[in-house]
Design a protein around this motif. Structure first.
Motif, PDB file in Angstrom:
ATOM      1  N   LEU A   1      41.983  35.718  26.430  1.00 47.97           N
ATOM      2  CA  LEU A   1      42.962  36.643  27.010  1.00 47.97           C
ATOM      3  C   LEU A   1      44.313  36.509  26.304  1.00 47.97           C
ATOM      4  O   LEU A   1      45.037  37.477  26.129  1.00 47.97           O
TER       5      LEU A   1
ATOM      6  N   PHE B   1      44.779  45.254  23.803  1.00 41.74           N
ATOM      7  CA  PHE B   1      44.307  45.349  25.184  1.00 41.74           C
ATOM      8  C   PHE B   1      42.787  45.391  25.286  1.00 41.74           C
ATOM      9  O   PHE B   1      42.195  44.686  26.102  1.00 41.74           O
TER      10      PHE B   1
ATOM     11  N   ILE C   1      35.143  35.546  31.805  1.00 42.89           N
ATOM     12  CA  ILE C   1      35.489  34.857  33.055  1.00 42.89           C
ATOM     13  C   ILE C   1      34.674  35.436  34.206  1.00 42.89           C
ATOM     14  O   ILE C   1      34.118  34.715  35.018  1.00 42.89           O
ATOM     15  N   GLU C   2      34.593  36.780  34.236  1.00 40.67           N
ATOM     16  CA  GLU C   2      33.988  37.419  35.406  1.00 40.67           C
ATOM     17  C   GLU C   2      32.474  37.299  35.437  1.00 40.67           C
ATOM     18  O   GLU C   2      31.875  37.450  36.491  1.00 40.67           O
TER      19      GLU C   2
ATOM     20  N   ASN D   1      43.889  41.078  37.498  1.00 38.51           N
ATOM     21  CA  ASN D   1      42.493  41.148  37.920  1.00 38.51           C
ATOM     22  C   ASN D   1      41.787  39.817  37.667  1.00 38.51           C
ATOM     23  O   ASN D   1      41.062  39.305  38.524  1.00 38.51           O
ATOM     24  N   ALA D   2      42.029  39.248  36.476  1.00 37.95           N
ATOM     25  CA  ALA D   2      41.402  37.958  36.155  1.00 37.95           C
ATOM     26  C   ALA D   2      41.914  36.869  37.086  1.00 37.95           C
ATOM     27  O   ALA D   2      41.145  36.016  37.552  1.00 37.95           O
TER      28      ALA D   2
ATOM     29  N   ILE E   1      31.420  40.217  43.008  1.00 40.09           N
ATOM     30  CA  ILE E   1      32.047  40.122  41.683  1.00 40.09           C
ATOM     31  C   ILE E   1      31.269  40.964  40.678  1.00 40.09           C
ATOM     32  O   ILE E   1      31.840  41.734  39.908  1.00 40.09           O
TER      33      ILE E   1
ATOM     34  N   LEU F   1      40.313  50.370  34.321  1.00 43.72           N
ATOM     35  CA  LEU F   1      41.407  49.944  33.443  1.00 43.72           C
ATOM     36  C   LEU F   1      41.257  50.573  32.066  1.00 43.72           C
ATOM     37  O   LEU F   1      42.212  51.146  31.513  1.00 43.72           O
TER      38      LEU F   1
ATOM     39  N   THR G   1      40.053  37.097  40.300  1.00 41.84           N
ATOM     40  CA  THR G   1      38.700  36.529  40.215  1.00 41.84           C
ATOM     41  C   THR G   1      38.746  35.011  40.270  1.00 41.84           C
ATOM     42  O   THR G   1      37.964  34.369  40.980  1.00 41.84           O
ATOM     43  N   VAL G   2      39.672  34.411  39.507  1.00 39.21           N
ATOM     44  CA  VAL G   2      39.766  32.955  39.486  1.00 39.21           C
ATOM     45  C   VAL G   2      40.196  32.414  40.848  1.00 39.21           C
ATOM     46  O   VAL G   2      39.700  31.375  41.300  1.00 39.21           O
TER      47      VAL G   2
ATOM     48  N   CYS H   1      35.498  29.646  31.968  1.00 36.65           N
ATOM     49  CA  CYS H   1      36.710  30.290  32.483  1.00 36.65           C
ATOM     50  C   CYS H   1      37.881  30.035  31.550  1.00 36.65           C
ATOM     51  O   CYS H   1      38.651  30.951  31.224  1.00 36.65           O
TER      52      CYS H   1
ATOM     53  N   ALA I   1      38.280  38.787  29.185  1.00 41.17           N
ATOM     54  CA  ALA I   1      38.325  38.669  30.652  1.00 41.17           C
ATOM     55  C   ALA I   1      36.935  38.801  31.243  1.00 41.17           C
ATOM     56  O   ALA I   1      36.630  38.184  32.268  1.00 41.17           O
TER      57      ALA I   1
ATOM     58  N   LEU J   1      45.165  43.772  33.834  1.00 34.62           N
ATOM     59  CA  LEU J   1      43.959  43.028  33.481  1.00 34.62           C
ATOM     60  C   LEU J   1      44.125  41.552  33.832  1.00 34.62           C
ATOM     61  O   LEU J   1      43.226  40.933  34.415  1.00 34.62           O
ATOM     62  N   ALA J   2      45.307  40.992  33.515  1.00 34.68           N
ATOM     63  CA  ALA J   2      45.561  39.588  33.828  1.00 34.68           C
ATOM     64  C   ALA J   2      45.561  39.377  35.335  1.00 34.68           C
ATOM     65  O   ALA J   2      44.996  38.388  35.834  1.00 34.68           O
TER      66      ALA J   2
END
Lengths: 157, 107, 96
Positions: free
Chosen positions: B26, B32, B42-43, C35-36, B74, B85, C39-40, B19, B39, C32-33
């Protein structure tokens, strides 16, 4: 048949989320599952897309392979991030999906996005526009191993 | 500590490490689209390992079933959000850097 | 304390993602941030369940996850179409 299976899945989902086994709550769960299936039938949502139970068998074969791919590429992307030189080579690549159904193309586009290092930017009927973080990632995607596996996933119900 | 406890500790900590790596990416990535790849670390690996650690800790209980549902949520929802996005950014004219160099900001 | 490293790591992740949300520079970086961060936050709620022994936290995490994706899509649609009630534009040749 599909409606029965949808109702049973919904009821199992209810039981897992509630965790109480009193007669009242179990009855309420069964009634709710039945009502949801009846409403979904009126909305014509209980179709192969809404409740894709036909794919269970091939999903069990495809998901483990996808899991291994995700771990491998997540490890590659992590190495890129911690590398002080940041050796990325972002590439846009166009790939042609060979799946015949919408479900197959969605599975392919989602698999590309779920794998770190490649993201589906535009998912069209004939062509996907994919952004890859390294040239090597774009080339291995263009080689089409994942595409063939998703097509097999779609074909063997 | 039991063997399962040690395994759970290892999985949880490793998940935390991934993470943090994703979050560093990030911040470090130049535009972008490349940040999106960070990201997704992380997911996928971060979230997957943390949830796997919790499942090992919980054992075969209702709590693990809920954690499996969480992991499935998730894994099914995050690519959809990421794709949405990416698509909207692409349509809005956010240009990807063709050959990104360090410290360079996207135009 | 087997959860300590994971919690510290998740909080650090939250802070770094928050920094990206502040820095931007485009709307999409912030989305995007966000969204992250969502999730966290889900993961943090799941860990909290085991830390406090209260099983409600996983349900909160599930609801948070659903709100996270709906929120992301809503923000994107709002900035793409400018209206949440309007029908989305369907691409040419795209199957519904």
């Amino acid at each position: 048949m599909r409606k029965v299976s949808a109702a049973i899945s919904l009821f199992v989902f209810w039981v897992l989320l509630s965790g109480h086994f009193t007669p009242f709550l179990l009855t309420a769960g069964a009634v709710s599952a039945f009502a949801v299936v009846v409403f979904a039938r009126r909305l014509e949502l209980v179709d192969p897309e809404g409740h894709p139970v036909d794919f269970s068998g091939s999903a069990l074969r495809y998901w483990p392979w996808l899991g291994v791919e995700i771990v491998k590429s997540a490890w590659d992307v992590s190495r890129l991030i911690v590398d002080p030189k940041l050796p990325i080579s972002p590439t846009l690549v166009r790939v042609k999906p060979t799946q015949v159904s919408a479900v197959g193309r969605v599975v392919y586009a989602n698999s590309i996005t779920l794998t770190p290092g490649t993201v589906t930017v535009v998912a069209g009927r004939e062509e996907f526009l994919v952004h890859a973080i390294t040239r090597a990632g774009a080339e291995s995607l263009a080689a089409g191993d994942m595409d063939r596996r998703v097509t097999r996933f779609e074909g063997t119900r | 500590m039991t063997l399962a406890g040690i395994l759970a500790f290892g999985l949880l900590s490793l998940g935390g490490v991934f993470c943090v790596i994703g979050a560093v990416g990030l911040l470090r990535m130049p535009d972008f689209y490349t940040r999106m790849h960070a990201a997704s670390v992380i997911e996928t690996l971060g979230a997957g390992l943390v949830i796997a650690g919790l499942i090992v800790q919980a054992g075969f209980t209702l709590a693990s079933a809920k954690l499996v549902i969480l992991a499935l949520l998730i894994f099914f929802a995050s690519p959809t959000a990421t794709h949405a996005l990416a698509k909207v950014a692409h349509e809005s004219g956010v240009e990807p850097v063709a050959r990104a160099r360090e410290g360079e900001e996207a135009p | 304390m087997i959860y300590a490293p994971a919690i510290v790591a998740l909080v650090v992740t939250l802070a770094l993602a928050m920094a990206r949300a502040f820095l931007g520079p485009t709307l999409f970086d912030r989305a995007l941030a966000a969204n992250a961060i969502g999730t966290v936050a889900m993961l943090l709620l799941a860990v909290l369940e085991f830390l406090t022994g209260r099983p409600e936290y996983t349900d909160l995490a599930l609801v948070y996850g659903l709100l996270n994706i709906v929120g992301t899509i809503a923000v994107l649609k709002f900035f793409r179409v400018g209206d949440l009630g309007q029908e989305g534009t369907v691409e040419e040749g795209e199957s519904r």
